[in-house]
Design an enzyme around this catalytic site. Structure first.
Site, PDB file in Angstrom:
ATOM      1  N   HIS A 147     -11.517 -15.293   3.944  1.00 22.15           N
ATOM      2  CA  HIS A 147     -12.465 -14.249   4.339  1.00 22.15           C
ATOM      3  C   HIS A 147     -11.828 -13.352   5.395  1.00 22.15           C
ATOM      4  CE1 HIS A 147     -13.088 -17.498   7.227  1.00 22.15           C
ATOM      5  NE2 HIS A 147     -13.685 -16.669   8.038  1.00 22.15           N
ATOM      6  N   ASP A 184      -9.277 -14.768  12.579  1.00 24.24           N
ATOM      7  CA  ASP A 184      -8.610 -16.070  12.701  1.00 24.24           C
ATOM      8  C   ASP A 184      -8.194 -16.618  11.343  1.00 24.24           C
ATOM      9  OD1 ASP A 184     -11.295 -16.444  12.037  1.00 24.24           O
ATOM     10  OD2 ASP A 184     -11.356 -18.452  12.893  1.00 24.24           O
ATOM     11  N   GLU A 241     -13.249 -27.073   7.036  1.00 23.17           N
ATOM     12  CA  GLU A 241     -13.427 -26.727   8.450  1.00 23.17           C
ATOM     13  C   GLU A 241     -14.361 -27.744   9.098  1.00 23.17           C
ATOM     14  OE1 GLU A 241     -16.328 -24.792  10.169  1.00 23.17           O
ATOM     15  OE2 GLU A 241     -17.124 -23.594   8.533  1.00 23.17           O
TER      16      GLU A 241
END
Length: 650
Positions: free
Chosen positions: A47, A51, A182
């Site tokens: 995305h 980061d 994540e």
């Protein structure tokens, strides 16, 4: 599976909050010589958050990677905007060097290949990728990656809870060998979304009603639109006149992206889009620095979201000393940023050598982050049915807690590697085998022939002579077989150079190569309770049965030795015939059942077995049952039938 390891290294392209070479990842972990294009098949961007993509132009234009880059269409549209904004702040405002240029961003984006959701992309002959909806922000995707028979899912950032403008993450049950997820909120379980929204609106309303200013640090795209929709709806419902401002110059561009990619939003946004664009806000206006000293309360959405620079830090410095004001932190803050220190409760925050902020304003932390919480992470592991889990994108202590929970609840290996370490994970190896159509046809015909032979469940004489109490066969008929069924089909594996492994009919293969078939003899010793069998015959006699002599007679038909003296009665002969009848009833259509050994038959031989006399009061007998091996299903059925026929519980 080394290529999947390198893919993970590249997906987290994290620009650090430092001003030297450490601002970008250390790509020497991939190649010491810099031959990245030769080492890597592709780069995947999940995305547009910096980061996850902030080092991409540096890697392609300054490090020399010249291969394919994959991302979704919204990510491809928004990425260059955010990268250019990042470059302006870093180079034009801070004056840093050794940074990528505007032209580098354009050249980098020319290498990007946009993908659709659920579209399978063949990167090369072995490697395929497929994108799945991840929620989180517009265009975010998690990627399923497969090389041969081994697979991996990389989640990027995702959200398992739908919100006011995006849906929840979803993936097929792809059963990956490895899931890289994540773990930002590895130890957090959020309360209900409605409860958080109600709490947020109440705190904002109470502050402005008391004459205070509210600063809400956000990023330009993502949670900003979510909170803007929420507060816009509330202001309209309550008919409030307090001004609301948005400080990001990307606001208008953001609305354009949401209109362009409306199909990536949730069903409510899509259904009302024809009549009203939810992102055309009536109560929210663009921020101007001249408004900072305006009297009266106001609400400002200011970027960036961690108070480390920009308008949000400027407003915080101005409003922090006044206790009437409020800062609401709606998301995660990296350790060391002003936002993290505010949340830690520090009252004096030094931002540089000359500036110290006195913090007296109200500090509220309401988690509107679009990351999955601990419950959502567990839900995704269950949904995709992963075999191994690797935790990234989180704090070490929190990851350790979630790791133990995953291993306990799912019973699968879980890893939380430190940066720069290598993890080796063993995966199961599946060898694809083709099967000849003739073998499959023969198997289905055999299933049809044996679909209802019946199976005797009792070995007492009266039960053995009746068809009413027989069970149906356990074999599946062809119409009963489903793709999920485990059906045993036996044949001979044929391996030719340059050809797939094939399972073929053994007789056909032997005929081709000119070899004779061979037989395998199986034998099993089955003990039985002679006293119990004797009582079964006595019960049959007392009930008027005339079948005792038929059951106890010799298999050759000689019943001259048969009388009613049970002392002379041969229990082994009785058990032998009992088993024969049971086998004939159940599998007589498949294979010949005889006393003597013959080709294509089951041979049953009588063997006397003595039980220990010091403990057992009754004499135990046994049969030695042998048959030529044909298939495992048949062998299992023979054992079951013999066991039932000789059962002592009768």
């Amino acid at each position: 599976m080394p290529r999947l390891f390198f893919l993970h290294v590249l997906i987290n392209l994290v620009p650090c909050l430092v001003v030297d070479e450490r601002r970008f990842p250390d790509f020497s972990y991939i190649s010491k010589t810099g031959d990245f294009t030769e080492m890597l098949d592709c780069v995947i961007i999940s995305h547009f958050h910096l980061d996850h993509c902030g080092a991409l132009p540096f890697f392609t234009e300054m490090c020399g990677y010249d291969g394919n880059i994959y991302m979704t269409h919204p990510t491809k549209a928004i990425c260059p905007i955010l990268l250019e904004d990042y470059r302006k702040i870093t180079v034009d405002k801070k004056g840093e060097r050794n940074f990528f240029s505007s032209q580098d961003i354009k050249n980098c984006m020319k290498k990007v290949i946009a993908v659709n959701l659920h579209q399978t992309i063949m990167v090369d002959d072995d490697l395929e990728i497929c994108a799945y909806y991840a929620g989180h922000v517009l265009g975010a995707a998690m990627f399923y990656i497969r090389v041969g028979e081994e697979s991996l899912v990389y989640t990027g950032d995702y959200n398992m809870t739908p919100d006011r403008h995006l849906g929840s993450a979803w993936i097929d049950k792809v059963k990956p060998d490895v899931l890289i997820t994540e773990s930002t909120y590895a130890t957090t379980i959020r309360d209900s979304k409605r409860s958080r929204e109600r709490d947020f609106l109440k705190k904002v309303h109470d502050c402005v009603a008391g004459g205070g200013n509210v600063i809400i640090p956000v990023f330009a795209l993502g949670r900003a639109q979510e909170l803007c929709i929420l507060i816009e709806t509330y202001w309209e419902r309550m008919d409030l006149k307090v001004p609301i401002y948005f400080s990001a110059g990307l606001t208008e561009k953001a609305n354009h992206f949401y209109r362009l990619f409306i199909n990536w939003t949730n069903e409510k946004i899509k259904s009302t889009f024809v009549h009203r664009n939810m992102f055309d806000f009536q109560h929210i206006r663009a921020w101007d620095r001249a408004y900072i000293d305006n009297p009266g309360p106001m609400v400002v959405f200011a970027t960036p979201g961690m108070l480390h620079s920009g308008t949000s830090l400027e407003l915080f410095k101005k409003w922090a000393p006044d206790p009437k004001n409020m800062v609401i932190m709606p998301g995660f803050c990296v350790a060391g940023t002003v936002g993290s220190r505010v949340l830690a409760g520090e009252k004096h925050i030094k931002t540089d050598s000359f500036t110290t902020i006195e913090v007296n304003l109200q500090v509220k932390n309401l988690s509107f982050s679009a990351h999955a919480d601990a419950k959502g992470i567990m839900q995704l592991i269950r949904q995709c049915d992963a075999k191994n889990v690797v935790l990234v994108h989180g704090e070490k202590s929190s990851m350790g807690f979630l790791k133990s929970r995953i291993m306990t609840e799912f019973g699968i290996p879980c890893f939380d590697p430190a940066n720069g370490t290598t993890v080796s994970i063993e995966t199961s190896h599946v060898i694809p085998i083709e099967m000849s159509a003739n073998l499959l046809k023969q198997h289905l015909i055999r299933q049809t022939e044996t679909q209802d032979p019946g199976m005797t469940t009792s070995s007492s004489p009266e039960h053995s002579s009746s068809d009413d109490n027989s069970e149906q066969s356990d074999f599946k008929t062809p119409v009963d077989i489903r793709p999920s069924d485990k059906v045993l089909i036996q044949g001979m594996l044929v391996m030719d150079d340059g050809k797939p492994i094939r399972l073929e009919d053994a007789e056909e293969v032997l005929e081709k190569v000119g070899m004779a078939n061979h037989k395998v003899r199986f034998e099993v010793r089955k003990a039985y309770n002679a006293t119990a069998l004797r009582r079964a015959v006595e019960n049959a006699e007392s009930n008027g049965s005339q079948q005792r002599s038929n059951w106890a007679m010799d298999t050759d038909g000689d019943n001259s030795q048969t009388d009613h003296s049970y002392q002379e009665w041969d229990s082994d002969r009785f058990a032998l015939n009992l088993v024969r009848v049971a086998l004939e009833r159940s599998i007589g259509k498949q294979i010949k059942v005889v006393r003597e050994e013959e080709d294509d038959s089951i041979a049953i031989r009588s063997v006397k077995i003595r039980a220990p006399t010091d403990k057992d009061e009754f004499e135990r007998g046994g049969l030695l049952v042998g048959w030529d091996y044909r298939d495992e299903d048949l062998a299992t059925r023979v054992l079951s039938i013999v066991t039932l026929a000789l059962s002592a519980n009768r």
